[in-house]
Design an enzyme around this catalytic site. Structure first.
Site, PDB file in Angstrom:
ATOM      1  N   HIS A 167       0.828  -1.205   0.000  1.00  0.00           N
ATOM      2  CA  HIS A 167       0.000   0.000   0.000  1.00  0.00           C
ATOM      3  C   HIS A 167       0.865   1.259   0.000  1.00  0.00           C
ATOM      4  CE1 HIS A 167      -4.040  -1.495   0.259  1.00  0.00           C
ATOM      5  NE2 HIS A 167      -3.793  -2.243   1.323  1.00  0.00           N
ATOM      6  N   CYS A 223       0.097   2.501  -4.657  1.00  0.00           N
ATOM      7  CA  CYS A 223      -0.723   3.657  -4.997  1.00  0.00           C
ATOM      8  C   CYS A 223       0.019   4.952  -4.671  1.00  0.00           C
ATOM      9  CB  CYS A 223      -2.044   3.622  -4.230  1.00  0.00           C
ATOM     10  SG  CYS A 223      -3.088   2.199  -4.597  1.00  0.00           S
TER      11      CYS A 223
END
Length: 367
Positions: A167, A223
């Protein structure tokens, strides 16, 4: 027993190698003499069932040293320098943040580095939740120590690689050194309690210390990762391959480049985009779209220049080929993942950033 000391200048916790009388901080470069050291619990006794890439274990009566204070063993340095890598695959297993492809990404990247680019296995630090060694779990502390280790003692001719799959996020920047007003971050397994690793720290740890003659590549599959190394220049490329270098140097004047070395980052998407897995079918067949496209670009012969690499990666993600082909991807994923296929519709554009501008279509790509 290992000692932990605070940097005398910026107060960053530093692990002191056994017998050392001083240590240089990777963040601010200040030299700290031993003063009021705090003991750190030793790692658990060596287990023959655990996999270690570091020097052979000491006799049972001797406490094993922390791996990040010592350069890995391996063959003598080659005329072209040493190769060293840190690979993090963070799946956030059994949490609401769980990802499917990140550990597979880490295994694929290690396989690529060892078999295609001849990185010694003993010079690769793997951080995943699958590791039994507590020093090899992708916690915030372990990721920090691994990044310190990556650049520690690097010399001209060395090639360094940092790969992260997991992440990524953003948080408001209040110092004025971000074009969009946000810092980019990476999320270790314990980010909800220990916090994220911010781009300013990543830059200070593995970018600014790089001496002349050392080359660093970062491959970030997360991301909001476009400028997660805070490098001064971003290659803004359109779908026809035309490009210009976008200036991301802070208006505050803070230097985010290197100490003469070369730093280049491939990231999964722009700062305002999210990254995808290649499949949502199962935890076994999934890999990160960016990591997949990076390996595919090399396997299909596009790893000649940085511009060709970036175009090939973007084309792979846009066109979403059917099936996993290409030497390393096929052999590794067949062995580990039992096959799989890409799902369509990814909305992300891999990005290229660097500490200096260059002609992306003439500069040869190499790790």
């Amino acid at each position: 027993m290992h000692m932990l000391v605070d940097c005398s200048n910026c107060r960053t916790p530093l692990q002191l190698p056994p017998g050392a009388k001083s240590i240089r901080c990777a963040i601010c470069h200040a030299i700290t003499l031993i003063a009021d050291p705090r003991s750190v619990p030793p790692p658990p006794p060596y287990s023959s069932s655990a996999h270690h890439n570091y020097p052979s274990p000491p006799p049972p009566s001797v406490v094993a040293p922390s791996p990040y204070n010592h350069e890995p063993s391996g063959p003598p340095p080659s005329p072209h320098g040493n190769k060293r890598a840190v690979i993090c695959g963070v799946s956030y297993k059994n949490t609401r943040n769980e990802l499917m492809g990140c550990v597979n990404d880490a295994k694929c990247m290690k396989y690529l580095l060892v078999n295609r680019f001849k990185f010694p296995e003993s010079s690769i630090v793997m951080l995943t939740e699958e590791e039994t060694d507590p020093y090899r779990r992708p916690t915030k502390h372990n990721m920090r120590m691994a990044l310190y280790w990556l650049v520690q003692g690097c010399k001209p001719g060395d090639s360094l690689v940092f790969h992260f799959s997991g992440h990524g996020s953003q948080q408001r920047n209040y110092s004025g050194d971000e074009v969009d007003g946000y810092d980019e971050t990476l999320c270790p397994t314990d980010f909800e309690t220990q916090g994220m690793i911010v781009d300013d720290e990543i830059n200070a740890t593995i970018v600014r210390p790089l001496p002349r003659g050392v080359k660093l590549h970062a491959i970030i599959d997360a991301c909001h990762s476009g400028t997660v190394l805070d490098l001064p220049f971003l290659c803004r490329m359109d779908r026809n391959g035309r490009y210009f270098w976008e200036d991301h140097r802070p208006r505050s004047g803070v230097w985010k480049g290197t100490n003469g070395g070369e730093a280049i980052s491939f990231s999964g998407c722009d700062d305002n985009e999210t990254s995808a897995d290649t499949s949502a079918l199962s935890k076994v067949t999934s890999t990160g779209a960016m990591t997949y496209s990076f390996i595919q670009a090399i396997e299909r012969g596009h790893g000649t220049t940085y511009g060709n690499m970036l175009n090939a990666m973007r084309s792979t993600i846009r066109n979403t080929d059917n099936g996993l082909d290409g030497g390393i991807v096929t052999s590794l994923l067949t062995m580990l993942l039992t096959g799989g296929s890409l799902s369509s519709g990814f909305r992300q554009e891999p990005q290229l950033t660097a500490n200096e501008t260059f002609d992306v279509y003439s500069k040869p790509f190499s790790l």
